[in-house]
Design an enzyme around this catalytic site. Sequence first.
Site, short mmCIF file in Angstrom:
data_model
loop_
_atom_site.label_atom_id
_atom_site.label_comp_id
_atom_site.label_asym_id
_atom_site.label_seq_id
_atom_site.Cartn_x
_atom_site.Cartn_y
_atom_site.Cartn_z
N SER A 146 65.52 -10.88 -34.47
CA SER A 146 65.70 -10.27 -33.15
C SER A 146 66.56 -9.02 -33.30
O SER A 146 66.39 -8.25 -34.26
CB SER A 146 66.33 -11.31 -32.21
OG SER A 146 66.41 -10.80 -30.91
N LYS A 164 62.58 -8.42 -27.62
CA LYS A 164 63.54 -9.21 -28.39
C LYS A 164 64.16 -10.32 -27.53
O LYS A 164 64.43 -11.42 -28.03
CB LYS A 164 64.63 -8.30 -28.97
CG LYS A 164 64.12 -7.27 -29.99
CD LYS A 164 63.52 -7.90 -31.22
CE LYS A 164 63.32 -6.88 -32.36
NZ LYS A 164 62.58 -7.44 -33.51
C1 HXC Z 1 55.96 6.61 -26.38
C2 HXC Z 1 54.44 5.70 -27.87
C3 HXC Z 1 55.21 6.14 -28.99
C4 HXC Z 1 56.42 6.88 -28.69
C5 HXC Z 1 53.49 5.08 -29.73
N1 HXC Z 1 53.39 5.06 -28.40
N2 HXC Z 1 54.60 5.74 -30.12
N3 HXC Z 1 54.79 5.93 -26.59
N4 HXC Z 1 56.75 7.09 -27.38
N5 HXC Z 1 57.18 7.36 -29.66
C6 HXC Z 1 52.31 4.47 -27.59
C7 HXC Z 1 50.96 5.07 -27.93
O1 HXC Z 1 50.79 6.32 -27.31
C8 HXC Z 1 50.04 3.98 -27.38
O2 HXC Z 1 49.94 4.05 -25.97
C9 HXC Z 1 50.78 2.70 -27.67
O3 HXC Z 1 52.16 3.07 -27.87
C10 HXC Z 1 50.28 2.01 -28.92
O4 HXC Z 1 50.37 2.94 -30.00
P1 HXC Z 1 49.45 2.81 -31.31
O5 HXC Z 1 49.91 3.84 -32.26
O6 HXC Z 1 48.02 2.79 -30.91
O7 HXC Z 1 49.81 1.33 -31.79
P2 HXC Z 1 49.86 0.75 -33.24
O8 HXC Z 1 49.00 1.55 -34.18
O9 HXC Z 1 49.55 -0.69 -33.11
O10 HXC Z 1 51.37 0.97 -33.71
C11 HXC Z 1 52.42 0.18 -33.23
C12 HXC Z 1 53.68 1.01 -33.05
C13 HXC Z 1 54.02 1.84 -34.28
C14 HXC Z 1 54.83 0.04 -32.71
C15 HXC Z 1 53.45 1.95 -31.88
O11 HXC Z 1 55.21 2.57 -34.06
C16 HXC Z 1 54.18 1.03 -35.54
O12 HXC Z 1 53.25 0.39 -35.99
N6 HXC Z 1 55.31 1.08 -36.20
C17 HXC Z 1 55.50 0.46 -37.53
C18 HXC Z 1 56.30 -0.76 -37.43
C19 HXC Z 1 57.71 -0.48 -36.99
O13 HXC Z 1 57.96 0.30 -36.06
N7 HXC Z 1 58.66 -1.09 -37.65
C20 HXC Z 1 60.05 -0.79 -37.32
C21 HXC Z 1 60.68 -1.98 -36.91
S1 HXC Z 1 62.40 -1.56 -36.96
P3 HXC Z 1 48.67 4.78 -25.21
O14 HXC Z 1 48.97 4.61 -23.76
O15 HXC Z 1 48.70 6.22 -25.65
O16 HXC Z 1 47.44 4.04 -25.66
C22 HXC Z 1 63.10 -2.37 -35.80
C23 HXC Z 1 64.60 -2.26 -35.74
C24 HXC Z 1 65.10 -0.87 -35.71
O17 HXC Z 1 62.48 -3.04 -35.05
C25 HXC Z 1 66.51 -0.86 -35.17
C26 HXC Z 1 67.04 0.53 -35.01
C27 HXC Z 1 68.19 0.60 -34.07
#
Ligand code: HXC
Length: 282
Positions: A146, A164
């Site tokens: 989480s 979360k």
């Molecule tokens: C607003 C956004 C966006 C952004 C994506 N979207 N990025 N909206 N601001 N920066 C929107 C897209 O436009 C789309 O909406 C929808 O989210 C889905 O995006 P997709 O790219 O089609 O989804 P997908 O390919 O499944 O990717 C999932 C994701 C991506 C979460 C959006 O970022 C991802 O896969 N990330 C990798 C995994 C990850 O982030 N791991 C980190 C975990 S770290 P629309 O309306 O246009 O269709 C963590 C702790 C970090 O959790 C702690 C730090 C403090």
Amino acid sequence: MSSFKPDIFAGKVAFVTGGGSGICYGMTQALLAHGANATILGRREANIRDAAAKLTKDTGKECLGIAGDVRKPESLKAAIEATVKRFGRIDFVICGAAGNFLSPISGLSENAFKTVLEIDTMGTYNTIKATIGEVKKAKGAYIAISATLHYRGSVLQAHVSAAKAGIDALMNVVAVEYGPAGVRANVIAPGPIEGTEGVARLIPKDVIAETTKAIPSQRYGTIEDIGNAGVFLFSPAASYVNGAVLVVDGAQWHNSTTSKSVPYPDMFLEEGDTRSKIASRL
Ligand code: HXC
């Protein structure tokens, strides 16, 4: 350095979602280093394959890397079947697959909000449903990953906060429903952890340097810190720890004496903010 014997998990098998990188890769490494075998599941095929090969090589234990998506129950089912076919059982499950990006509520489409809930919260639910039969048989344990960001209002993180909070609530129920069957379910809530793709992408270097001062332990966490917490929670030393949230953050979130206790200290939303305007201020 571990305080546990290196063979404490000999004969045990772990199933780890999001194990191809970051915290969950490190947690898998820690379990293998203590004698377990494991399967890691992740969306990027080449990445998950390479990660599994490296874990196997580095630890001398066996790690299967399977491409799959926690949003798709059928892909989880196939990965679990492959794990049981190869290793015969599943003792430990880490629900770690997560999605994160920065956006104010006004910049979140319905699909953006839903996507993070589907990966984090639904993904945890799907993983529990798919594994609970095996985990019950093994009288095993769950850890869900989480965060602490939903304990207060974290700007740009409405979607992740909701997701979360859902995970925390879900794991309480798993602990209560399956505790009598000998299953434990706990949560690790990491603070910001250095060396992860998430922190590298979401928190700029100068912000890391400044916010470190506001962490009572005076440093960012390491992947090893979370690996050690996981080893403890899966070990017999934690046999009465069930339904708990173990916060591993150097007391970061408790520190309300300065605005620098949040990862985005100077990040206040302005009227008319767009994603690119916010990004330019990061
Ligand atoms: C607003 C956004 C966006 C952004 C994506 N979207 N990025 N909206 N601001 N920066 C929107 C897209 O436009 C789309 O909406 C929808 O989210 C889905 O995006 P997709 O790219 O089609 O989804 P997908 O390919 O499944 O990717 C999932 C994701 C991506 C979460 C959006 O970022 C991802 O896969 N990330 C990798 C995994 C990850 O982030 N791991 C980190 C975990 S770290 P629309 O309306 O246009 O269709 C963590 C702790 C970090 O959790 C702690 C730090 C403090």
